[in-house]
Design a protein around this motif. Structure first.
Motif, PDB file in Angstrom:
ATOM      1  N   GLN A 159       0.424  -1.167   0.033  1.00 39.05           N
ATOM      2  CA  GLN A 159       0.316  -0.217   0.136  1.00 39.05           C
ATOM      3  C   GLN A 159       0.443   1.281   0.245  1.00 39.05           C
ATOM      4  N   LEU A 160       2.158   1.340   0.526  1.00 33.78           N
ATOM      5  CA  LEU A 160       3.164   2.374   0.850  1.00 33.78           C
ATOM      6  C   LEU A 160       3.355   2.383  -0.516  1.00 33.78           C
ATOM      7  N   ASN A 161       3.945   1.618  -0.960  1.00 32.84           N
ATOM      8  CA  ASN A 161       4.511   0.987  -2.704  1.00 32.84           C
ATOM      9  C   ASN A 161       3.999   2.045  -3.501  1.00 32.84           C
ATOM     10  N   SER A 162       2.683   1.276  -3.089  1.00 36.50           N
ATOM     11  CA  SER A 162       1.960   1.612  -4.863  1.00 36.50           C
ATOM     12  C   SER A 162       1.461   3.206  -3.904  1.00 36.50           C
ATOM     13  N   THR A 163       0.645   3.592  -3.021  1.00 32.27           N
ATOM     14  CA  THR A 163       1.113   5.100  -2.694  1.00 32.27           C
ATOM     15  C   THR A 163       1.575   6.177  -2.909  1.00 32.27           C
ATOM     16  N   TYR A 164       2.974   6.428  -2.763  1.00 34.49           N
ATOM     17  CA  TYR A 164       4.037   7.572  -2.886  1.00 34.49           C
ATOM     18  C   TYR A 164       5.638   7.026  -4.138  1.00 34.49           C
ATOM     19  N   ARG A 165       4.950   5.816  -4.288  1.00 35.51           N
ATOM     20  CA  ARG A 165       5.869   5.451  -5.608  1.00 35.51           C
ATOM     21  C   ARG A 165       5.450   5.156  -6.893  1.00 35.51           C
ATOM     22  N   HIS A 166       3.604   4.832  -6.664  1.00 33.83           N
ATOM     23  CA  HIS A 166       3.214   4.673  -7.658  1.00 33.83           C
ATOM     24  C   HIS A 166       3.804   3.136  -8.120  1.00 33.83           C
ATOM     25  N   LEU A 209      11.428   0.283   2.352  1.00 30.43           N
ATOM     26  CA  LEU A 209      10.931   1.396   1.724  1.00 30.43           C
ATOM     27  C   LEU A 209      12.098   2.873   2.537  1.00 30.43           C
ATOM     28  N   PHE A 223      11.803   6.505   3.186  1.00 27.76           N
ATOM     29  CA  PHE A 223      11.774   7.827   3.315  1.00 27.76           C
ATOM     30  C   PHE A 223      12.419   9.048   3.945  1.00 27.76           C
ATOM     31  N   THR A 236      14.017  17.913   1.530  1.00 28.89           N
ATOM     32  CA  THR A 236      13.193  19.058   1.451  1.00 28.89           C
ATOM     33  C   THR A 236      13.614  20.300   2.103  1.00 28.89           C
TER      34      THR A 236
END
Length: 164
Positions: A64-71, A79, A81, A86
């Motif tokens: 879910q995190l990979n899909s949300t943040y790395r598409h 992962l 982050f 920034t």
């Protein structure tokens, strides 16, 4: 401002959505990350103090995190982050007195368990390999080509040697 000779790390370890299995303790993780930071000698924190969060989770959560943040809609092993990717106005003043956040590491225990190389290679060894890899990413290391990947893997091996 003078800094401590050895970096300090505030590490938050959470296990989420994984079966109760024999995982390294929070104290072990904190010791390992402290040793790794001592070796890596990051210079960004004027007081030589850092924060890292580590989430040990399952494939569904990391997917879910990979899909949300790395598409990328698939499970992965780790992962990272990075918090310092920034610009934050006033950061130099803030980090004169508080630990610098390096970022968040998320590791799938299920994937780590599957990709262990053989029965002699423990789950703890795989998890520490992935954590060292993630920490290097938090500190700006990357592997866009074979030479960079070899350099990073060599550094991971060095880091694991510090905790063996």
């Amino acid at each position: 401002m003078a800094s401590n000779a050895h970096p300090d790390v505030n590490l938050w370890v959470e296990t989420s959505a994984i079966e109760t299995i024999d995982l390294p303790t929070s104290a072990s993780w904190e010791t390992w990350f402290s040793r790794w930071l001592r070796e890596l000698k990051p210079t960004a924190s004027p007081i030589n103090q850092y924060e890292v969060s580590l989430l040990l989770t399952n494939d569904a959560t990391i997917q879910q995190l990979n899909s949300t943040y790395r598409h990328q809609d698939k499970a992965t092993d780790v992962l990272a982050f990075a918090a310092q990717e920034t610009h934050m106005p006033g950061a130099q003043v803030i980090y004169q007195t508080v630990p610098m956040p390096l970022g968040d590491l998320i590791i799938s225990v299920e994937t780590a368990q599957r990709q262990r190389h053989d029965a002699a290679y423990s789950l703890t060894q795989e998890l520490t390999w992935l954590a060292a890899h993630g920490l290097l990413h938090l500190l700006g290391w990357d592997h866009p080509d074979d030479a960079s990947l070899k350099n990073m893997l060599d550094k991971q091996t060095d880091l694991l040697g510090l905790i063996a």
